[in-house]
Write a protein that holds these residues in place. Structure first.
Motif, mmCIF file in Angstrom:
data_model
loop_
_atom_site.group_PDB
_atom_site.id
_atom_site.type_symbol
_atom_site.label_atom_id
_atom_site.label_comp_id
_atom_site.label_asym_id
_atom_site.label_seq_id
_atom_site.Cartn_x
_atom_site.Cartn_y
_atom_site.Cartn_z
ATOM 1 N N GLN A 59 0.844 -1.196 0.000
ATOM 2 C CA GLN A 59 0.000 0.000 0.000
ATOM 3 C C GLN A 59 0.877 1.242 0.000
ATOM 4 O OE1 GLN A 59 -2.956 0.034 3.072
ATOM 5 N NE2 GLN A 59 -3.667 2.103 2.594
ATOM 6 N N LYS B 190 4.994 1.933 4.905
ATOM 7 C CA LYS B 190 5.461 2.680 6.059
ATOM 8 C C LYS B 190 5.894 1.762 7.201
ATOM 9 C CE LYS B 190 2.715 6.810 5.109
ATOM 10 N NZ LYS B 190 1.669 7.732 5.628
ATOM 11 N N LYS C 233 0.658 -3.109 8.625
ATOM 12 C CA LYS C 233 -0.736 -2.675 8.524
ATOM 13 C C LYS C 233 -1.092 -2.389 7.081
ATOM 14 C CE LYS C 233 -3.984 0.723 10.401
ATOM 15 N NZ LYS C 233 -4.127 1.918 11.248
ATOM 16 N N HIS C 234 -2.168 -3.030 6.585
ATOM 17 C CA HIS C 234 -2.616 -2.883 5.196
ATOM 18 C C HIS C 234 -4.124 -2.710 5.239
ATOM 19 C CE1 HIS C 234 -3.579 -4.074 1.020
ATOM 20 N NE2 HIS C 234 -2.324 -3.805 0.735
ATOM 21 N N SER C 235 -4.616 -1.520 4.980
ATOM 22 C CA SER C 235 -6.044 -1.237 5.157
ATOM 23 C C SER C 235 -6.883 -1.535 3.925
ATOM 24 C CB SER C 235 -6.232 0.237 5.551
ATOM 25 O OG SER C 235 -5.780 1.093 4.504
ATOM 26 N N TYR D 203 1.137 -5.538 2.714
ATOM 27 C CA TYR D 203 1.818 -4.693 3.672
ATOM 28 C C TYR D 203 1.665 -3.225 3.286
ATOM 29 C CZ TYR D 203 5.384 -4.498 0.027
ATOM 30 O OH TYR D 203 6.020 -4.327 -1.169
ATOM 31 N N ASN D 204 1.998 -2.371 4.226
ATOM 32 C CA ASN D 204 2.059 -0.933 3.995
ATOM 33 C C ASN D 204 3.529 -0.533 3.964
ATOM 34 O OD1 ASN D 204 2.163 1.993 4.692
ATOM 35 N ND2 ASN D 204 -0.065 1.756 4.844
ATOM 36 N N SER E 139 -2.135 0.743 -4.460
ATOM 37 C CA SER E 139 -1.193 -0.273 -3.997
ATOM 38 C C SER E 139 -0.348 -0.758 -5.169
ATOM 39 C CB SER E 139 -1.923 -1.455 -3.342
ATOM 40 O OG SER E 139 -2.780 -2.110 -4.269
#
Length: 244
Positions: free
Chosen positions: A32, A229, A233-235, A226-227, A38
């Motif tokens: 992301q 950052k 956390k991957h929203s 994945y994010n 993404s």
């Protein structure tokens, strides 16, 4: 599914049936990069058949019901004379759209359409030759996913996924497999950003010479959402069936 089986096994025009075993391995990632975008990077490998390295960029709508992806893939393919070695290159620009049915509860469903432009290197009876042939492939996928949550263990999320995909290939180039249908059944074990998906698959194909070809076997896919950052956390809503 009954209609599909009747189509394959009930047609008298099919001369004979070929059955082979195979395994399918995949590593799929989604990074992301913003609230609605993404980056897609993955690799799939079926020994003695193909390996594909694929990239793309995905846009997610605000309600997360629709995703749109465009990308490029590079493949190594086998040939009749290569003894299972993946020596034939393919360049594949592609695009897809996924629609998730609105709903609540543990059961969810999605529909996906993907369009592939397949540029495969030409070959003769004994060697690769100059130039590439072009084919167009249309892929229709329906996925059902049941999320069991932490019923097996509080340490991971458990789910089951069943999906069917029909692939139709046309175009000016040689077309040894105009129609194929795939069925996958997966178990999903998710821990934070990573999902392990072992399972089983069957591929039904009708080559140009009129036979029914069946390939089946074990599947293991690893999906990492994945994010950039924090890599945990991957929203955005994405599942292994989106990346198959």
């Amino acid at each position: 599914m009954t209609i599909i089986l009747f189509t394959f096994f009930g047609r008298p025009v099919l001369a004979q049936k070929e059955v082979d075993t195979e395994s399918w391995w995949g590593l799929m990632t989604s990074g992301q990069i913003s609230p609605r975008w993404s980056l897609w990077l993955d690799v799939h490998h079926v020994p003695q058949l193909f390996v594909i390295y694929r990239s793309g960029i995905t846009y997610h709508t605000i309600d997360k019901k629709v995703t749109l992806t465009a990308g490029y893939g590079y493949l190594g393919l086998t040939t009749p004379f290569s003894e299972g070695k993946l020596i034939r290159p393919e360049h594949r620009p592609w695009g897809q759209a996924v629609y998730r049915l609105p709903g609540k509860g543990p059961l969810s469903a999605s529909f996906r359409f993907r369009y592939d432009l397949r540029f495969r290197q030409n070959y003769s009876l004994t060697e690769l030759t100059d130039g590439f042939s072009l084919n167009y492939r249309y892929r229709f996928n329906m996925s059902l996913r049941y999320n069991w949550g932490d019923r097996l263990s509080r340490h991971f999320n458990f789910s089951n996924t069943l999906f069917n995909e029909s692939l139709i290939t046309t175009g000016p180039g040689p077309n040894p497999l105009p129609f194929e249908h795939r069925v996958f059944f997966l178990f999903g074990f998710q821990k934070k950003a990573v999902t392990f998906s072992p399972g089983y698959h069957v591929r039904f194909g009708t080559p140009n010479f009129g036979n029914l070809r069946i390939n089946h076997g074990f599947v293991l896919w690893i999906n990492w959402n994945y994010n950039f950052k924090n890599f945990k956390k991957h929203s955005l809503k994405e599942f292994p069936a989106d990346k198959m």
